[in-house]
Design a protein around this motif. Structure first.
Motif, PDB file in Angstrom:
ATOM      1  N   PRO A 290       1.659  -2.067   8.763  1.00 12.92           N
ATOM      2  CA  PRO A 290       1.155  -1.220   9.298  1.00 12.92           C
ATOM      3  C   PRO A 290       1.178  -1.217  10.967  1.00 12.92           C
ATOM      4  O   PRO A 290       1.119  -0.001  11.467  1.00 12.92           O
ATOM      5  CB  PRO A 290      -0.418  -1.398   8.839  1.00 12.92           C
ATOM      6  N   VAL A 291       1.198  -2.155  11.332  1.00 11.92           N
ATOM      7  CA  VAL A 291       1.189  -2.338  12.946  1.00 11.92           C
ATOM      8  C   VAL A 291       2.499  -1.617  13.477  1.00 11.92           C
ATOM      9  O   VAL A 291       2.425  -0.797  14.405  1.00 11.92           O
ATOM     10  CB  VAL A 291       1.047  -3.729  13.527  1.00 11.92           C
ATOM     11  N   THR A 334      -3.510   4.132   9.508  1.00 14.46           N
ATOM     12  CA  THR A 334      -3.168   2.709   9.839  1.00 14.46           C
ATOM     13  C   THR A 334      -3.940   2.021  10.704  1.00 14.46           C
ATOM     14  O   THR A 334      -4.098   0.819  10.434  1.00 14.46           O
ATOM     15  CB  THR A 334      -1.585   3.174  10.594  1.00 14.46           C
ATOM     16  N   GLU A 335      -4.517   2.628  11.779  1.00 10.41           N
ATOM     17  CA  GLU A 335      -5.443   1.845  12.628  1.00 10.41           C
ATOM     18  C   GLU A 335      -6.581   1.281  11.746  1.00 10.41           C
ATOM     19  O   GLU A 335      -6.990   0.243  12.004  1.00 10.41           O
ATOM     20  CB  GLU A 335      -6.063   2.794  13.837  1.00 10.41           C
ATOM     21  N   GLN A 336      -7.014   2.226  11.077  1.00  8.29           N
ATOM     22  CA  GLN A 336      -8.548   1.933  10.220  1.00  8.29           C
ATOM     23  C   GLN A 336      -7.976   0.605   9.067  1.00  8.29           C
ATOM     24  O   GLN A 336      -8.519  -0.242   9.134  1.00  8.29           O
ATOM     25  CB  GLN A 336      -8.844   3.026   9.447  1.00  8.29           C
ATOM     26  N   THR A 337      -6.599   0.639   8.544  1.00  8.61           N
ATOM     27  CA  THR A 337      -6.321  -0.220   7.700  1.00  8.61           C
ATOM     28  C   THR A 337      -6.031  -1.659   8.567  1.00  8.61           C
ATOM     29  O   THR A 337      -6.540  -2.674   7.780  1.00  8.61           O
ATOM     30  CB  THR A 337      -4.993   0.240   7.002  1.00  8.61           C
ATOM     31  N   ILE A 338      -5.592  -1.621   9.510  1.00  7.46           N
ATOM     32  CA  ILE A 338      -5.403  -3.098  10.307  1.00  7.46           C
ATOM     33  C   ILE A 338      -6.811  -3.504  10.479  1.00  7.46           C
ATOM     34  O   ILE A 338      -7.101  -4.653  10.456  1.00  7.46           O
ATOM     35  CB  ILE A 338      -4.600  -2.567  11.511  1.00  7.46           C
ATOM     36  N   LEU A 339      -7.672  -2.788  11.136  1.00  4.88           N
ATOM     37  CA  LEU A 339      -8.985  -3.204  11.556  1.00  4.88           C
ATOM     38  C   LEU A 339      -9.825  -3.801  10.084  1.00  4.88           C
ATOM     39  O   LEU A 339     -10.278  -5.026  10.388  1.00  4.88           O
ATOM     40  CB  LEU A 339     -10.029  -2.198  11.998  1.00  4.88           C
ATOM     41  N   ARG A 434      -0.529 -11.616  12.073  1.00  2.73           N
ATOM     42  CA  ARG A 434      -1.883 -11.650  11.484  1.00  2.73           C
ATOM     43  C   ARG A 434      -2.186 -10.824  10.268  1.00  2.73           C
ATOM     44  O   ARG A 434      -2.461 -10.998   9.129  1.00  2.73           O
ATOM     45  CB  ARG A 434      -3.158 -11.402  12.486  1.00  2.73           C
ATOM     46  N   VAL A 435      -1.747  -9.369  10.328  1.00  3.02           N
ATOM     47  CA  VAL A 435      -2.021  -8.483   9.350  1.00  3.02           C
ATOM     48  C   VAL A 435      -1.070  -8.801   8.094  1.00  3.02           C
ATOM     49  O   VAL A 435      -1.292  -8.515   6.993  1.00  3.02           O
ATOM     50  CB  VAL A 435      -1.473  -7.046   9.744  1.00  3.02           C
ATOM     51  N   ALA A 436      -0.193  -9.199   8.375  1.00  8.10           N
ATOM     52  CA  ALA A 436       0.961  -9.684   7.143  1.00  8.10           C
ATOM     53  C   ALA A 436       0.618 -11.055   6.261  1.00  8.10           C
ATOM     54  O   ALA A 436       0.977 -11.259   5.311  1.00  8.10           O
ATOM     55  CB  ALA A 436       2.520  -9.887   7.577  1.00  8.10           C
ATOM     56  N   GLU A 437      -0.489 -11.547   6.877  1.00  9.37           N
ATOM     57  CA  GLU A 437      -1.048 -12.746   6.027  1.00  9.37           C
ATOM     58  C   GLU A 437      -1.580 -12.420   4.860  1.00  9.37           C
ATOM     59  O   GLU A 437      -2.248 -11.256   4.712  1.00  9.37           O
ATOM     60  CB  GLU A 437      -2.018 -13.490   6.896  1.00  9.37           C
ATOM     61  N   ASP A 438      -1.756 -13.199   3.715  1.00  9.33           N
ATOM     62  CA  ASP A 438      -1.983 -12.943   2.437  1.00  9.33           C
ATOM     63  C   ASP A 438      -3.537 -12.363   2.360  1.00  9.33           C
ATOM     64  O   ASP A 438      -3.882 -11.464   1.912  1.00  9.33           O
ATOM     65  CB  ASP A 438      -1.701 -13.862   1.250  1.00  9.33           C
ATOM     66  N   ALA A 439      -4.382 -13.420   2.895  1.00  6.26           N
ATOM     67  CA  ALA A 439      -5.743 -13.131   2.663  1.00  6.26           C
ATOM     68  C   ALA A 439      -6.306 -12.210   3.910  1.00  6.26           C
ATOM     69  O   ALA A 439      -6.061 -12.626   4.981  1.00  6.26           O
ATOM     70  CB  ALA A 439      -6.489 -14.352   2.775  1.00  6.26           C
TER      71      ALA A 439
END
Length: 449
Positions: A290-291, A334-339, A434-439
């Motif tokens: 998403p980033v 996308t911005e909301q999903t990242i946050l 960071r966003v790509a991390e599983d948890a």
């Protein structure tokens, strides 16, 4: 830890409730702007109303975010609707008690008391724009949140599209009377509906990272603790700063090309792109990066701003603006999903509120600055006898519309360059990892059965 997800039906009910309230709040905002101009014939007065809205939106976001984090989401939604209901009720009482002659004087204190009551009622509804993304985190499974954010965008687009029609019809019918009656009825209906909606959530904890109150320092610390997140918010703020150019000049540029009737109809058609874009997000999702998607979308959005003004024609502007509207829900979702992914749930309201305040403050600042710059620098520059007209006027064209077009193009170029630099930056790579991390950062705890 057990999590509260998969409550899609509850989310749809809250989305419908938000649609009702958003339509009525935006109807009040549009209607009072139309009505004040019709009564006073003062462009200054309508400008002040827009300024009040933007300043209040920018200044209340952080506080509203703390309310969202510090209370049950259902309580916040009910409190927002109740506050708007009370303020609109007070405005209705003023409207009934003040003689009609007072409304024609833009300096009359009673007129501005009426306007302020309505604007505070509209602003109270902004709590929902902060609460709704946190409800996506609460109610929707992590792998479906991007699609849910697309539906949130669809609701926003639908609200704006329907609002312009409703407000114009009601004001033409009997001024603000029917607007206020409808607003009171819809908000009362919203409150009744919310009483039957069960949101499975615990009482917010008030310890450690979940301290009550605004706690701006703690919120900034949370943002700074996520690699690249500060850069993302600053980037979005910068984008809005540039976007103020569009806010200031789009209507003037469009009206320089077509009649006011054609522009109004065309803008209604263009606005449907936002609704369609939100529906597309809900069907396709946002992918696994998403980033990267957000920055690529911004490259495309700014490229559109560069391309459509090259021709002094409404056709490329209409096509460009429709594509722009189609892509905007993807950028917002996308911005909301990242946050939602990287910010702890108990802090999301304050982070969304802080981001809203920073981003909303940027656009009106640019709009305020760019209007006189365009009027006194770029329009003479591209008018007959100006340096720009002499240099490029033979193929670019001359006149006021070409001066505004040049401002659009320069702004778009700055946007493309800034986004390209962001794509190559270290914060972008850090946030992507960071966003790509599983948890996710944290998930909301389930309410007891």
């Amino acid at each position: 830890m057990t999590v509260v997800t998969g409550h899609v039906r509850t989310f749809y009910q809250l989305l419908f409730n938000t649609l009702l309230v958003s339509v009525i709040n935006f109807t009040v905002w549009f209607a009072v702007t139309f009505w004040v101009y019709l009564e006073t014939r003062s462009v200054f007065a309508t400008g002040v109303i827009s300024g009040i809205f933007l300043v209040l939106t920018a200044s209340t976001g952080i506080w509203f975010g703390s309310l969202v984090d510090g209370h049950r989401k259902k309580t916040v939604l009910q409190g927002s609707a109740l506050a708007s209901l009370v303020l609109y009720g007070a405005a209705f009482a003023v409207h009934l008690s003040v003689p009609e002659q007072a409304w024609t004087d833009p300096a009359d204190a009673r007129l501005w008391a009426f306007v302020l009551l309505l604007m505070f009622g509209v602003i109270a509804g902004n709590i929902r724009t902060i609460a709704l993304p946190t409800l996506v985190t609460l109610l929707i499974d992590a792998d479906r949140r991007d699609r849910a954010n697309g539906l949130v965008g669809t609701v926003s687009g639908t609200s704006f599209l329907v609002t312009s029609v409703i407000s114009g019809v009601l004001v033409a019918f009997d001024g603000m009377f029917s607007v206020l009656v409808l607003a009171l009825a819809v908000l009362a209906l919203s409150l009744v509906h919310l009483t039957f909606v069960r949101i499975p959530e615990r009482e917010p904890e008030h310890s450690g990272a979940a301290r009550p109150g605004v706690d701006l320092r703690g919120t900034i610390r949370i943002i700074a603790g996520v690699p690249g997140l500060t850069a993302l918010i600053l980037f979005s703020t910068f984008n809005n700063f540039l976007g103020g150019v569009f806010m200031a000049l789009a209507d003037a540029y469009g009206l320089s090309l077509v009649s006011v009737q054609t522009w109004g109809l065309l803008w209604g058609v263009i606005s449907t792109g936002f609704i369609l874009g939100g529906l597309l997000v809900s069907r396709t999702g946002l992918g696994s990066s998403p980033v990267r998607l957000l920055l690529l979308l911004n490259v495309a959005l700014w490229a559109i701003i560069v391309v459509f003004p090259i021709w002094a024609s409404i056709i490329p502007m209409a096509v460009g603006m429709y594509v722009y509207m189609l892509l905007m829900p993807y950028a917002e979702a996308t911005e909301q999903t990242i946050l939602q992914r990287v910010v702890p749930y108990e802090r999301q309201g304050r982070v969304f509120g802080l981001a809203q305040s920073a981003e909303q403050a940027a656009s009106p600042l640019t709009a305020f600055l760019i209007s006189p710059i365009t009027q006194f620098v770029f329009i003479p520059f591209m008018s007959d006898g100006g340096a720009g007209a002499d240099a490029i006027g033979s193929w670019f064209g001359t006149g006021p519309d070409r001066g505004m077009a040049l401002v659009f193009i320069l702004t778009g170029v700055i946007g493309v360059v800034a986004t390209a630099l962001a794509l190559a930056s270290r914060p972008y790579r850090a946030l992507s990892r960071r966003v790509a991390e599983d948890a996710p950062a944290t998930e909301p705890a389930a309410a007891p059965a």
